[in-house]
Design a protein around this motif. Structure first.
Motif, PDB file in Angstrom:
ATOM      1  N   ALA A   1      14.452   4.861  -8.002  1.00  0.00           N
ATOM      2  CA  ALA A   1      14.459   3.449  -7.640  1.00  0.00           C
ATOM      3  C   ALA A   1      15.309   2.626  -8.598  1.00  0.00           C
ATOM      4  N   PHE A   2      15.817   1.509  -8.090  1.00  0.00           N
ATOM      5  CA  PHE A   2      16.481   0.504  -8.909  1.00  0.00           C
ATOM      6  C   PHE A   2      15.599  -0.748  -8.944  1.00  0.00           C
ATOM      7  N   ILE A   3      15.185  -1.163 -10.123  1.00  0.00           N
ATOM      8  CA  ILE A   3      14.527  -2.466 -10.242  1.00  0.00           C
ATOM      9  C   ILE A   3      15.552  -3.539  -9.896  1.00  0.00           C
ATOM     10  N   SER A   4      15.158  -4.507  -9.081  1.00  0.00           N
ATOM     11  CA  SER A   4      16.098  -5.547  -8.665  1.00  0.00           C
ATOM     12  C   SER A   4      15.605  -6.960  -8.978  1.00  0.00           C
ATOM     13  N   LYS A   5      14.329  -7.085  -9.391  1.00  0.00           N
ATOM     14  CA  LYS A   5      13.829  -8.435  -9.684  1.00  0.00           C
ATOM     15  C   LYS A   5      12.578  -8.331 -10.547  1.00  0.00           C
ATOM     16  N   PHE A   6      12.474  -9.236 -11.522  1.00  0.00           N
ATOM     17  CA  PHE A   6      11.253  -9.335 -12.320  1.00  0.00           C
ATOM     18  C   PHE A   6      11.030 -10.795 -12.670  1.00  0.00           C
ATOM     19  N   GLN A   7       9.801 -11.266 -12.477  1.00  0.00           N
ATOM     20  CA  GLN A   7       9.470 -12.654 -12.790  1.00  0.00           C
ATOM     21  C   GLN A   7       8.101 -12.723 -13.449  1.00  0.00           C
ATOM     22  N   MET A   8       7.955 -13.728 -14.318  1.00  0.00           N
ATOM     23  CA  MET A   8       6.639 -14.084 -14.862  1.00  0.00           C
ATOM     24  C   MET A   8       6.373 -15.551 -14.548  1.00  0.00           C
ATOM     25  N   PHE A   9       5.168 -15.825 -14.122  1.00  0.00           N
ATOM     26  CA  PHE A   9       4.761 -17.197 -13.816  1.00  0.00           C
ATOM     27  C   PHE A   9       3.673 -17.584 -14.824  1.00  0.00           C
ATOM     28  N   ILE A  10       3.986 -18.544 -15.661  1.00  0.00           N
ATOM     29  CA  ILE A  10       3.061 -18.959 -16.717  1.00  0.00           C
ATOM     30  C   ILE A  10       2.957 -20.481 -16.723  1.00  0.00           C
ATOM     31  N   ASP A  11       1.761 -20.984 -16.486  1.00  0.00           N
ATOM     32  CA  ASP A  11       1.498 -22.420 -16.596  1.00  0.00           C
ATOM     33  C   ASP A  11       2.522 -23.260 -15.836  1.00  0.00           C
ATOM     34  N   GLY A  12       2.795 -22.847 -14.589  1.00  0.00           N
ATOM     35  CA  GLY A  12       3.704 -23.610 -13.740  1.00  0.00           C
ATOM     36  C   GLY A  12       5.177 -23.333 -13.962  1.00  0.00           C
ATOM     37  N   GLN A  13       5.532 -22.507 -14.945  1.00  0.00           N
ATOM     38  CA  GLN A  13       6.926 -22.184 -15.226  1.00  0.00           C
ATOM     39  C   GLN A  13       7.234 -20.766 -14.743  1.00  0.00           C
ATOM     40  N   VAL A  14       8.482 -20.573 -14.288  1.00  0.00           N
ATOM     41  CA  VAL A  14       8.941 -19.262 -13.840  1.00  0.00           C
ATOM     42  C   VAL A  14       9.946 -18.724 -14.844  1.00  0.00           C
ATOM     43  N   TYR A  15       9.754 -17.486 -15.284  1.00  0.00           N
ATOM     44  CA  TYR A  15      10.671 -16.833 -16.216  1.00  0.00           C
ATOM     45  C   TYR A  15      11.226 -15.586 -15.535  1.00  0.00           C
ATOM     46  N   ASP A  16      12.560 -15.558 -15.369  1.00  0.00           N
ATOM     47  CA  ASP A  16      13.210 -14.504 -14.605  1.00  0.00           C
ATOM     48  C   ASP A  16      13.864 -13.466 -15.504  1.00  0.00           C
TER      49      ASP A  16
ATOM     50  N   PHE B   1       2.663 -11.464 -13.152  1.00  0.00           N
ATOM     51  CA  PHE B   1       3.841 -10.613 -13.257  1.00  0.00           C
ATOM     52  C   PHE B   1       4.236 -10.162 -11.848  1.00  0.00           C
ATOM     53  N   GLU B   2       5.528 -10.215 -11.556  1.00  0.00           N
ATOM     54  CA  GLU B   2       5.985  -9.762 -10.239  1.00  0.00           C
ATOM     55  C   GLU B   2       7.249  -8.935 -10.399  1.00  0.00           C
ATOM     56  N   LEU B   3       7.162  -7.683 -10.014  1.00  0.00           N
ATOM     57  CA  LEU B   3       8.280  -6.749 -10.142  1.00  0.00           C
ATOM     58  C   LEU B   3       8.683  -6.241  -8.763  1.00  0.00           C
ATOM     59  N   THR B   4       9.997  -6.205  -8.501  1.00  0.00           N
ATOM     60  CA  THR B   4      10.516  -5.686  -7.235  1.00  0.00           C
ATOM     61  C   THR B   4      11.464  -4.526  -7.522  1.00  0.00           C
ATOM     62  N   TYR B   5      11.315  -3.443  -6.783  1.00  0.00           N
ATOM     63  CA  TYR B   5      12.289  -2.372  -6.891  1.00  0.00           C
ATOM     64  C   TYR B   5      12.580  -1.796  -5.508  1.00  0.00           C
ATOM     65  N   GLU B   6      13.715  -1.114  -5.401  1.00  0.00           N
ATOM     66  CA  GLU B   6      14.215  -0.652  -4.113  1.00  0.00           C
ATOM     67  C   GLU B   6      14.620   0.816  -4.196  1.00  0.00           C
ATOM     68  N   GLU B   7      14.434   1.524  -3.081  1.00  0.00           N
ATOM     69  CA  GLU B   7      14.733   2.954  -3.079  1.00  0.00           C
ATOM     70  C   GLU B   7      14.998   3.445  -1.662  1.00  0.00           C
ATOM     71  N   LEU B   8      16.062   4.227  -1.510  1.00  0.00           N
ATOM     72  CA  LEU B   8      16.319   4.911  -0.249  1.00  0.00           C
ATOM     73  C   LEU B   8      15.529   6.205  -0.249  1.00  0.00           C
ATOM     74  N   MET B   9      14.646   6.345   0.716  1.00  0.00           N
ATOM     75  CA  MET B   9      13.756   7.503   0.739  1.00  0.00           C
ATOM     76  C   MET B   9      14.501   8.770   1.135  1.00  0.00           C
ATOM     77  N   LYS B  10      14.061   9.873   0.580  1.00  0.00           N
ATOM     78  CA  LYS B  10      14.664  11.165   0.854  1.00  0.00           C
ATOM     79  C   LYS B  10      13.760  11.980   1.766  1.00  0.00           C
ATOM     80  N   ARG B  11      14.342  12.580   2.790  1.00  0.00           N
ATOM     81  CA  ARG B  11      13.579  13.425   3.712  1.00  0.00           C
ATOM     82  C   ARG B  11      13.656  14.869   3.239  1.00  0.00           C
ATOM     83  N   THR B  12      12.504  15.489   3.029  1.00  0.00           N
ATOM     84  CA  THR B  12      12.431  16.911   2.703  1.00  0.00           C
ATOM     85  C   THR B  12      11.310  17.539   3.511  1.00  0.00           C
ATOM     86  N   HIS B  13      11.521  18.779   3.897  1.00  0.00           N
ATOM     87  CA  HIS B  13      10.526  19.540   4.648  1.00  0.00           C
ATOM     88  C   HIS B  13      10.083  18.795   5.910  1.00  0.00           C
TER      89      HIS B  13
END
Length: 637
Positions: A71-86, A136-148
């Motif tokens: 996977a590739f992480i593509s986004k991370f945010q923290m929300f603290i006391d009304g503020q967003v930290y990217d 805490f909010e983390l987003t990641y993305e991945e192309l799934m692999k087909r096996t068996h």
């Protein structure tokens, strides 16, 4: 220092969740949600953790996440006391400078690291004021692999405490239609049955896992510390055995090709087995066990050969023979008597294996060379580039080489490059009790060739990902993405040409239009293209040198930055409130030597920074055990 740890892990979508709460009245993970959406085999996962500081003083809260290596992480945010930290993705050199500056100030700087077969870790921490909350909010993305013949979403949950609001939501949408979906694993038990809801309606499927606080203590390995087990979602899509599924959106397309109604192609396979001294003990025992299982699975129209090597080569037979019962029994006796000894001459063994296959050129068959080794070359030709050149010359593009690296002593970068140069892949075999099953599982991926010399053709297409594949195996899938020239669907004509047994066949749908994604977001297919392109550019960069290498590396970096992917060329700088320390998220790269967290002296401050288990000013410097890039498509891709 009191801390909590929240761990999550996902393979295809592998997640693990952990938290440590010495005193439940201190601070609390009161909500933990995993929301995964899989569309056209591309998974986007959002992990949201909400934590409250119950104390009358500020506390440091740590967010600890494990994600799939592919996977590739593509986004991370923290929300603290009304503020967003990217989190902000930057070129690795820029992020490293910021990381170094943080360390020089005595601040904690986090590195992601590999943890076992399939996972990477990311951790960050932040101070939370008394009676305040952080999300805490983390987003990641991945192309799934087909096996068996299937895709798997494996969720490992280990919260270390019951969580009042714990939810896993998985939504799958496949235009081709979902042929089946099952839920299994250690959390799919009778006691937890009513916590799992599975709904399947043609093109869509939903899986919800909402265990109550009491249920989180009820699985076989669960208890007062909450859940500890796996939830595995298995599914596949309907197959038309023709051209496959092509979807387009906003000028981009993705093509999934996986015909199954084809005759198997008889194969010629040579196994090249390391029996040097370092293979002693359980390694050689597991290799013998796996080899005997694999020999049992050979079909009678297959031909095979066995080579074992240390500083000398031992042949079972000097030529390939048919897999009839007499030959198989003889080969199994040979396998049972493989003993460890001597040093390691990889060059001679692999070149001889290639020559055996070249001397056995059966029309209408597919050839495969499989190397298993646990160490660096120590005798014969030991220059790695010379070995790679010799092997490439011996194989001459006629068949794929698959390299299986046993354990962590092996030079996996060397094996990976050699495999990629010869249309194969490298796979690490972990020194666990199931190593023989890992070996057998890999073999099963390539056991049934259905097509050779596969060429994917797209008239009216441009900026294409890989379009030529030496072999296609039953149960796998070839994935190609690209752009549609001038976004003109009328002039876009896809076609696949390949060899089936000894005849050339063409897959096309001249009267069928390419499907639009409809309700799918406009950039979804574009992100599939970007993900696949970056993965393949990183593989290509590994094989090149000089100006060509730099050109490919630059292209991969530009795409990583454009799509905010944390790749081996980029890092994510985790922005925090003023006065807080800086964290830098690096994606591990195969080939780095495993290191432990060690005490460190920062001479600019003339003070010692201890391992992260100590005080707040520690320097978190855990580096990567050698993890895999992971393969996309199928083993022959």
């Amino acid at each position: 220092m009191e801390r909590t740890v929240v761990q999550i892990a996902l393979f295809g979508l592998l997640l693990a969740l952990a938290s440590t709460l010495p005193n439940k009245d201190d601070w609390d993970v009161y909500s933990f949600h995993i929301n995964s959406t899989v569309t056209s085999r591309y998974a986007t996962t959002v992990i949201t953790s909400r934590v409250a500081n119950r104390m009358n003083e500020s506390k440091e809260i740590e967010f600890h996440v494990q994600i799939p290596k592919n996977a590739f992480i593509s986004k991370f945010q923290m929300f603290i006391d009304g503020q967003v930290y990217d989190g902000v993705v930057k070129a690795k050199e820029q992020a490293q400078q910021q990381y170094t500056e943080a360390v020089s100030r005595g601040e904690s700087a986090g590195l992601v690291s590999s943890v076992g077969r399939t996972l990477e870790e990311f951790k960050t921490s932040v101070n939370v004021a008394a009676h305040k909350k952080v999300t805490f909010e983390l987003t990641y993305e991945e192309l799934m692999k087909r096996t068996h013949g299937k895709y798997e979403l494996q969720i490992h949950a280990r919260p270390m405490q019951p969580v009042r609001d714990f939810k896993v939501d998985v939504y799958i949408h496949e235009e081709a239609g979902i042929s089946f979906i099952n839920v299994k694993g250690g959390l799919s038990t009778k006691d937890l049955a009513n916590a799992i809801t599975k709904t399947h309606a043609d093109k869509q499927a939903w899986v919800y896992f909402y265990p109550t606080v009491d249920q989180q203590k009820m699985c076989d390995s669960c208890g007062d510390q909450g859940m500890n087990g796996d939830l595995v979602i298995v599914y596949d899509v309907n197959r038309d055995n023709g051209l496959g599924h092509i979807k387009k959106s906003d000028g981009y397309f993705v093509h999934h090709f996986a015909p199954s109604d084809l005759p198997r192609i008889p194969k010629n396979v040579v196994f090249v087995i390391d029996q040097s001294g370092s293979m002693g003990g359980r390694k050689i025992e597991q290799t013998r066990t796996a080899l005997i299982h694999i020999l049992n699975d050979l079909a009678e129209d297959d031909h095979f050969g066995l080579i074992t090597f240390d500083d000398r080569i031992s042949y079972w037979k000097r030529e390939l023979v048919q897999a009839n019962s007499k030959n198989l029994e003889s080969a199994k006796n040979f396998a049972r008597n493989i003993q460890h000894r001597g040093s390691t001459d990889i060059n001679k063994a692999v070149v001889q294996g290639a020559r055996m296959l070249n001397a056995h050129n059966r029309e209408g068959s597919a050839s495969i060379l499989i190397l298993l080794t646990d160490g660096d070359p120590t005798s014969g030709v030991t220059n790695l580039e010379k070995i790679q050149s010799n092997v490439r010359q011996a194989i001459a593009g006629k068949f794929p080489l698959y390299c299986l690296g046993f354990g962590f002593d092996v030079n996996f970068n060397f094996l990976e490059k050699m495999s990629l140069q010869n249309n194969g892949v490298a796979r690490r075999i972990y020194e666990d009790s199931d190593a023989d099953l890992q070996l057998k599982g890999f073999y099963e991926e390539v056991a049934t060739p259905l097509l050779t010399d596969v060429t994917m053709i797209y008239v009216g297409g441009t900026n294409l990902t890989q379009t030529n594949f030496s072999q296609y195996y039953n149960g796998s899938e070839i994935v190609v993405a690209g752009q549609i020239t001038d976004n003109n669907i009328e002039t876009f004509t896809p076609q696949v040409v390949a060899i089936s047994s000894n005849r050339r066949i063409t897959f096309s749908n001249p009267n069928e239009s390419v499907e639009s994604t409809g309700s799918v977001s406009d950039d979804h297919i574009q992100r599939v293209w970007a993900y696949l392109t970056v993965k393949q550019l990183l593989d290509k960069e590994l094989q090149l040198s000089g100006p060509e290498k730099e050109k490919v590396k630059k292209e991969a970096l530009e795409l990583s930055l454009k799509y905010s992917f944390v790749t081996p060329l980029t890092s994510m700088v985790v922005t925090k409130p003023p006065g807080e320390n800086t964290d830098v998220l690096h994606k591990p790269k195969e080939g780095e030597t495993p290191q432990r967290w060690q005490p460190r002296v920062d001479h600019s401050f003339s003070r010692q920074y201890l391992a992260p288990s100590s005080r707040r000013s520690s320097v978190m410097q855990q580096h990567t055990p050698r993890g895999e890039r992971g393969e996309i498509g199928h083993p022959g891709a």
